[in-house]
Enzyme design. Structure first.
Site, PDB file in Angstrom:
ATOM      1  N   TYR A  34       0.597  -1.155   0.052  1.00 41.52           N
ATOM      2  CA  TYR A  34      -0.159   0.045  -0.072  1.00 41.52           C
ATOM      3  C   TYR A  34       0.932   1.262   0.102  1.00 41.52           C
ATOM      4  CZ  TYR A  34      -4.665   2.272   1.108  1.00 41.52           C
ATOM      5  OH  TYR A  34      -5.761   2.785   1.000  1.00 41.52           O
ATOM      6  N   LYS A  91      -2.093 -12.908   5.817  1.00 38.20           N
ATOM      7  CA  LYS A  91      -1.925 -14.059   4.767  1.00 38.20           C
ATOM      8  C   LYS A  91      -0.649 -14.441   4.613  1.00 38.20           C
ATOM      9  CE  LYS A  91      -4.206 -15.815   0.955  1.00 38.20           C
ATOM     10  NZ  LYS A  91      -5.600 -16.602   1.104  1.00 38.20           N
ATOM     11  N   ASP A 124      -8.361 -14.007   4.071  1.00 36.91           N
ATOM     12  CA  ASP A 124      -9.629 -14.539   3.359  1.00 36.91           C
ATOM     13  C   ASP A 124     -10.531 -14.947   4.186  1.00 36.91           C
ATOM     14  OD1 ASP A 124      -7.902 -16.528   3.498  1.00 36.91           O
ATOM     15  OD2 ASP A 124      -8.416 -17.340   1.323  1.00 36.91           O
ATOM     16  N   ASP A 174      -7.559  -2.077   4.853  1.00 35.66           N
ATOM     17  CA  ASP A 174      -8.004  -1.113   4.180  1.00 35.66           C
ATOM     18  C   ASP A 174      -9.470  -2.011   3.790  1.00 35.66           C
ATOM     19  OD1 ASP A 174      -8.784   1.188   2.587  1.00 35.66           O
ATOM     20  OD2 ASP A 174      -7.728   0.229   0.618  1.00 35.66           O
TER      21      ASP A 174
HETATM   22  O1  LIG Z   1      -5.552   7.345  -0.438  1.00 33.86           O
HETATM   23  C1  LIG Z   1      -6.616   6.994  -0.963  1.00 33.86           C
HETATM   24  O2  LIG Z   1      -6.890   7.596  -1.991  1.00 33.86           O
HETATM   25  C2  LIG Z   1      -7.395   5.877  -0.328  1.00 33.86           C
HETATM   26  C3  LIG Z   1      -7.278   5.696   0.898  1.00 33.86           C
HETATM   27  C4  LIG Z   1      -8.377   4.521   1.617  1.00 33.86           C
HETATM   28  O3  LIG Z   1      -8.860   3.758   1.052  1.00 33.86           O
HETATM   29  C5  LIG Z   1      -8.463   4.568   3.231  1.00 33.86           C
HETATM   30  O4  LIG Z   1      -7.585   4.971   3.755  1.00 33.86           O
HETATM   31  O5  LIG Z   1      -8.993   3.792   3.668  1.00 33.86           O
HETATM   32 MG   LIG Z   2     -10.219   2.569   2.247  1.00 29.82          MG
END
Ligand SMILES: O=C(O)CCC(=O)C(=O)O
Ligand SMILES: [Mg+2]
Ligand SMILES: NC(=O)C1=CN([C@@H]2O[C@H](COP(=O)(O)OP(=O)(O)OC[C@H]3O[C@@H](n4cnc5c(N)ncnc54)[C@H](OP(=O)(O)O)[C@@H]3O)[C@@H](O)[C@H]2O)C=CC1
Length: 416
Positions: free
Chosen positions: A160, A230, A283, A307
């Site tokens: 991420y 995972k 999952d 997320d």
């Molecule tokens: O930074 C983004 O545009 C998405 C961030 C995101 O989905 C979150 O922080 O949950």
């Molecule tokens: Mg998000």
């Protein structure tokens, strides 16, 4: 170039060496309005928070709001290429506690996430997202009241973080060549026209996150911590996250193996009650939260899993329209809604402001202003019980009255 106007009457919140806060009666709180629906929800949040504080403390306490800029508004206030001004970062750091609306990240090309940049540059390594049901909120599950979880999502590492290169770029070619020629990697299925990303997961990053989650479990008298990973597939990143997580529980909190392990148990030093430390594969966890939500409490997980998990869990209790969150370091706290900029609704005074309002409620608690925080909960409970709600709830509730975003804010205030 200074575009931020510091309120004349306010004072800074400061942090002590033990990371406790000194909160003046008129703290200056920086806020980022946010892109898209930020223009709708942020003013409503400010109105609701001001009303709660006034009702709780009269004229004794008041937040002095200080607008700071990021995203599209920053490009208008500064110049077209300035998305995250240095003075915004400096203000969020200096004033210790802040709140933000959502910021747009284009898919594919364009700028990288400003949300991720804020988290990384301020080292806000915990993304804390509590998920619980408010009585009366429409839900797709039979017993939404069984959901009461607090997600601790690692906020600075993982795939991420965005260490990746575009297919056919010299960088992607170089990395792929290094992997195939020098590292003997044979598992890249198509080495031509292949984008590539890196997934860093460190011992330090994992342990500081799990440490925070365990301390929260203790302080809030919660029953268990589940490490979600995972690790069967990504052994040295997600698997290591699990192992390091258990190690923190064992070495720093005195946890011992339960029935031969891998689950562990230790006594809450504050209450004497047992705390279980367990793990689940990501999952399977996504079905567990639907089928057996009562068995899960505090969750520690990696950035991307967190997320997904936070939006999925939010859906079970009414949607991301009311799911709050906080980005935390040891000293700095930046509160933010879980949802995004919902561009199709921008400027329509339509969406649910509940997510950023409940993020502000977390902020008030963080500041020790519990009475004002309680009033926000009371106001939301009352507005929902009266079935006076925004479109997202109204479309699923029988006999509800449809309110706009700002009217819902007023309904919260009327119910305080
Ligand atoms: O930074 C983004 O545009 C998405 C961030 C995101 O989905 C979150 O922080 O949950
Ligand atoms: Mg998000
Ligand atoms: N922390 C942040 O700043 C975040 C930023 N983003 C960014 O936001 C942009 C848009 O992302 P997208 O994937 O569309 O996700 P969004 O969260 O913006 O919207 C998805 C859907 O969720 C529902 N929703 C979102 N917010 C609300 C609300 N306040 N009240 C009621 N319903 C709501 C709407 O559902 P419906 O259509 O059913 O009404 C909406 O269409 C992207 O650029 C993304 O990167 C995304 C997440 C977090």
């Amino acid at each position: 170039m200074t575009k931020i106007k510091v309120p004349a009457n306010g004072q800074k919140i400061t942090v002590n060496q033990d990371f406790s806060l000194n909160v003046p009666d008129n703290p200056i709180i920086p806020f980022i309005e946010g892109d898209g629906i930020g223009v709708d929800i942020s003013p409503v949040m400010i109105k609701v928070v001001d009303a709660a504080i006034e009702k709780a403390y009269g004229s004794k306490r008041k937040i002095e709001w200080m607008e700071v800029y990021a995203g599209e508004k920053a490009t208008q206030v500064y110049d077209k290429d300035t998305w995250l001004p240095d003075e915004t970062l400096a203000a969020v750091r200096d004033y210790v506690v802040s709140i933000k609306g959502p910021l747009t990240t284009p898919v594919g090309g364009g700028i990288r996430s400003l949300n991720v940049a804020l988290r990384q540059q301020l080292d806000l390594y915990v993304c804390q997202r509590p998920v619980r049901w408010f009585k009366g909120v429409p839900s797709p599950v039979k017993e939404p009241g069984l959901v009461d979880m607090v997600i601790f999502r690692e906020n600075s590492e993982d795939i991420y973080a965005g260490v990746e290169w575009k297919a056919d770029s010299p960088e992607a070619k170089k990395v792929i060549e290094f992997l195939t020629k020098e590292m003997g990697v044979k598992k890249i299925r198509f080495t031509e026209h292949c984008g590539i990303g890196i997934k860093p997961v460190s011992e330090e990053g994992t342990k500081r996150l799990v440490r925070k989650a365990l301390q929260y479990t203790i302080d809030n008298d919660r029953e268990s911590l589940t490490i979600v990973h995972k690790g069967n597939i990504m052994k040295f990143t997600e698997g290591a996250f699990k192992d390091w997580g258990y190690e923190v529980a064992q070495k720093e909190f005195g946890a011992e193996l339960l029935d031969g392990g891998p689950w562990m148990q230790f006594k809450n030093p504050k209450t004497g009650k047992n705390i279980i430390v367990k793990d689940a594969i990501a999952d399977a966890m996504l079905q567990q939260i639907l089928l057996r939500p009562a068995e899960y409490d505090v969750i520690a997980t990696l950035n991307l899993n967190g997320d997904y998990l936070s939006d999925a869990l939010a859906a079970q209790v009414g949607g991301i329209g009311i799911a709050p969150g906080a980005n935390l370091s040891d000293s700095i706290a930046m509160f933010e809604a879980t949802h995004g900029t919902a561009p199709k609704y921008a400027g329509q005074d339509k969406v649910n402001p509940g997510s950023v309002i409940l993020s502000a409620e977390m902020m008030l608690r963080h500041m020790g202003w519990y009475e004002a925080a309680d009033l926000i909960i009371k106001g939301i409970d009352g507005a929902i019980a009266a079935k006076t709600v925004t479109y997202d709830f109204e479309r699923l509730m029988e006999g509800a009255k449809l309110l706009s975003c700002s009217q819902f804010g007023d309904a919260i205030i009327a119910n305080m």
